[in-house]
Design an enzyme around this catalytic site. Structure first.
Site, PDB file in Angstrom:
ATOM      1  CG  ASP A   1       0.868   0.608  10.678  1.00  0.00           C
ATOM      2  OD1 ASP A   1       0.448   0.095  11.639  1.00  0.00           O
ATOM      3  OD2 ASP A   1       1.842   0.341  10.218  1.00  0.00           O
TER       4      ASP A   1
ATOM      5  CG  ASP B   1       3.787  -1.752   5.684  1.00  0.00           C
ATOM      6  OD1 ASP B   1       2.722  -2.182   5.197  1.00  0.00           O
ATOM      7  OD2 ASP B   1       4.401  -2.538   6.414  1.00  0.00           O
TER       8      ASP B   1
ATOM      9  CG  ASP C   1      -0.663  -1.643   7.640  1.00  0.00           C
ATOM     10  OD1 ASP C   1      -0.801  -2.297   8.420  1.00  0.00           O
ATOM     11  OD2 ASP C   1       0.293  -0.972   7.535  1.00  0.00           O
TER      12      ASP C   1
END
Length: 624
Positions: A322, A516, A520
């Site tokens: 991400d 994180d 997510d």
């Protein structure tokens, strides 16, 4: 060395001296000779014999204690007093060495993870009293003096200091902390006195969660460990049956052919194969290798929740990251200021900061932080916020407008198109275009090297997922050297992208998702491996991921992969070495090419070499 280990060492020394002395004394009477050697044999082997008998009673017959007992008692019964006692003696030496190596590994890991506080300082009647951290209620104010560990998560209410987080993150650079900052348990206060208001109970604090994670990691076994457990379950009975057949069948065949049976010769060979076949090297060294790998990772600020995850990490071919918070800092910063002629950068930024003063938008906060000075509200009037466009206001009596392209078009103002990538903030003063400011989610300084290190570690493809616009995402991907980038994604879209990659990857390849750990969680759980980045103090991250990186350094991803591959390499080396030596010696022992002394090496020697090799997993040298 523990008291128990010292006692075993004393027994080994006494037994070894007695065996040497009795070997030099010429005693012809076999009964006296037997009585003499039974003394050192029982001194060194009474506990092994006891364990073997208890194992038989409880139905757990086929273990290393049974093998050693049968082999040594059989050797002594055949008159091989020195060999029988020596086998037990060297077996105990190997066991002592293994115990010491495991204890040292545990001690090293305990020292590396020495973050559990012994007490908390609470003020009572004007004095500081040390109490058990479990007894401190949420909302209490505790005092942490220089040199002490922060015992419970909380917020600093008074004091300034530097905090050493190396036991948590593996990083030696201290972090500055002052009034209003959140601090987590496990850090060491290096300088000033801190008064901290606790926000959690000790059991829910970061230090407790980390310790629970490390302690429970041994519960989740790798495929290699499960294989060895199953292997030993069938292997040991098989070699016992094989030894029994070797002791009976050849003599019977010889007798049927009219030849001498040579029962003692074949019985010695059978007993030799029992000593050789003991699976100690595998049963001990494989779990120790994974334990060392997990401990070595902990020292680098990488928490692995089980050896199964460490093993899977070694097979990682796809790493999906991400963007925000993983490869970028996750905070917006002013990256470029472009004023028109006659306007200074300072004036442009000051106007933008004043106009945006009353807005809580992240962009407004970034402008005010970049300005860095106290804002005088008396200079601002006629504030009008236009949703989705920007803000209009008067600053020192001059009308100004700050916003995006939509606002410029609404005001019918000609504007410049930035050549660089970022979020555009255009500024108008007294109806004239004054310039623009670019705000970007800044790339972490080590993100580019992190991507390169992942590829060097054998990762086939590094993928970046983000909800940002296409041009911003592609610019970041190009800067970092990412292989594939997917932009303008919603959380559900990220799951879809990961599922697509899971379908195309190889059967033995693993996909790791790095995020994180908070926003997510669905993707972390869907991937083969979920890695939480920068999870220092983040409860949700520690809960959601399989592997937790305790700081914001993306280079730790490659470090984690390197540690896992080194650990798995050591495991495979030990399995191959132990089995090769065992089966070779078993074959040679069965045909009489090896005696009891070689059998001792095949058992104890192989175990010592395998354990020494396993301890290498504790240490990992990073690239460069």
């Amino acid at each position: 060395m523990t008291r128990k280990q010292k006692k075993v060492l004393i027994r080994i020394i006494i037994s070894a001296v007695l065996v040497l002395v009795f070997s030099l004394i010429p005693v012809e009477n076999p009964y006296i000779r037997l009585a003499l050697f039974m003394v050192p044999y029982l001194i060194i082997g009474y506990d092994i014999l006891k364990k073997a008998i208890l194992g038989i009673v409880h139905g757990e017959v086929f273990d290393e204690n049974f093998l050693m007992s049968v082999a040594t008692v059989g050797a002594i019964a055949l008159g091989e007093y020195v060999e029988g006692t020596a086998v037990m003696l060297f077996y105990q030496i190997g066991e002592l060495f293994q115990s010491y190596a495991v204890g040292k590994s545990r001690k090293n890991i305990t020292e590396l993870m020495d973050i559990r506080p012994d007490y908390a300082n609470v003020e009572q009647d004007g004095e500081l009293v040390q109490v058990d951290p479990d007894e401190v209620a949420v909302g209490s104010v505790i005092t942490v003096q220089p040199g002490e560990k922060v015992p419970i998560d909380g917020v600093i209410v008074n004091g300034t200091s530097s905090l050493n987080t190396s036991a948590l993150t593996g990083e030696s650079v201290p972090r500055e902390a002052t009034e209003g900052d959140e601090v987590i348990s496990g850090c060491v206060n290096m300088s000033g006195v801190l008064r901290i208001r606790t926000t959690k109970e000790f059991g829910e604090s970061t230090v407790s969660k980390i310790l629970d994670l490390v302690e429970n990691s041994s519960m989740k076994k790798s495929r290699s460990e499960n294989f060895i457990t199953r292997f030993a379950r069938y292997y040991t009975p098989a070699v016992c049956i094989g030894a029994l057949v070797l002791a009976i069948l050849p003599p019977v065949i010889n007798l049927m052919m009219g030849n001498p049976g040579n029962w003692s010769q074949w019985l010695i060979r059978a007993l030799t194969t029992l000593v050789i076949s003991c699976p100690c090297a595998l049963v001990i060294s494989i779990p120790l290798s994974f334990f060392g790998g997990i401990g070595g990772a902990s020292a680098k600020g990488i928490l692995v929740k089980g050896s199964n995850y460490l093993e899977a990490l070694a097979q990682t071919s796809y790493v999906v990251c991400d963007k925000t918070g993983t490869l970028t800092k996750g905070v917006f910063e002013v990256t470029h200021i472009e004023p028109t002629e006659g306007i200074s950068e300072e004036k442009l930024l000051e106007t933008a900061a004043y106009v945006e003063n009353y807005s809580n938008h992240p962009i407004s906060k970034s402008l005010k932080e970049a300005y860095g000075k106290m804002i005088d509200p008396s200079r601002i009037s006629d504030v009008e916020e236009i949703s989705g466009h920007g803000v209009k206001a008067s600053v020192d009596g001059r009308k100004a407008a700050v916003g995006n392209v939509k606002l410029m078009k609404q005001l019918n103002i000609s504007y410049r198109t930035p050549q660089k990538v970022g979020t555009e903030v255009h500024v108008v003063i007294d109806g004239a275009y004054a310039g623009y400011i670019l705000i970007s989610d800044v790339v972490k300084p080590n993100a580019k090297s992190a991507v390169a290190e992942m590829k060097a570690a054998g990762v086939k493809q590094v993928v970046m997922l983000t909800g940002d616009t296409k041009n911003v995402a592609e610019a970041v991907a190009e800067e970092l050297g990412v292989d594939v980038v997917k932009s303008e994604l919603l959380p559900a879209d990220k799951v879809t992208e990961v599922e697509t990659l899971l379908e195309v990857k190889g059967k033995k390849e693993k996909l790791a998702f790095v995020g994180d750990g908070i926003n997510d969680a669905p993707v972390l759980s869907r991937a083969d491996l979920g890695i939480a980045m920068g999870a220092l103090g983040a409860d949700a991250a520690i809960e959601a991921a399989d592997i937790v990186l305790m700081d914001d350094n993306p280079e730790k991803i490659a470090t984690a992969i390197g540690i896992s591959r080194k650990t798995l390499s050591i495991v495979h080396q030990n399995i191959a070495f132990a089995l090769a030596v065992k089966f070779s010696c078993l074959a040679l022992g069965a045909v009489g090419a090896l005696n009891m002394w070689w059998a001792i090496f095949a058992d104890v020697g192989v175990m010592i070499i395998a354990v020494l090799n396993a301890t290498r997993a504790l240490r990992f040298k990073e690239r460069g």
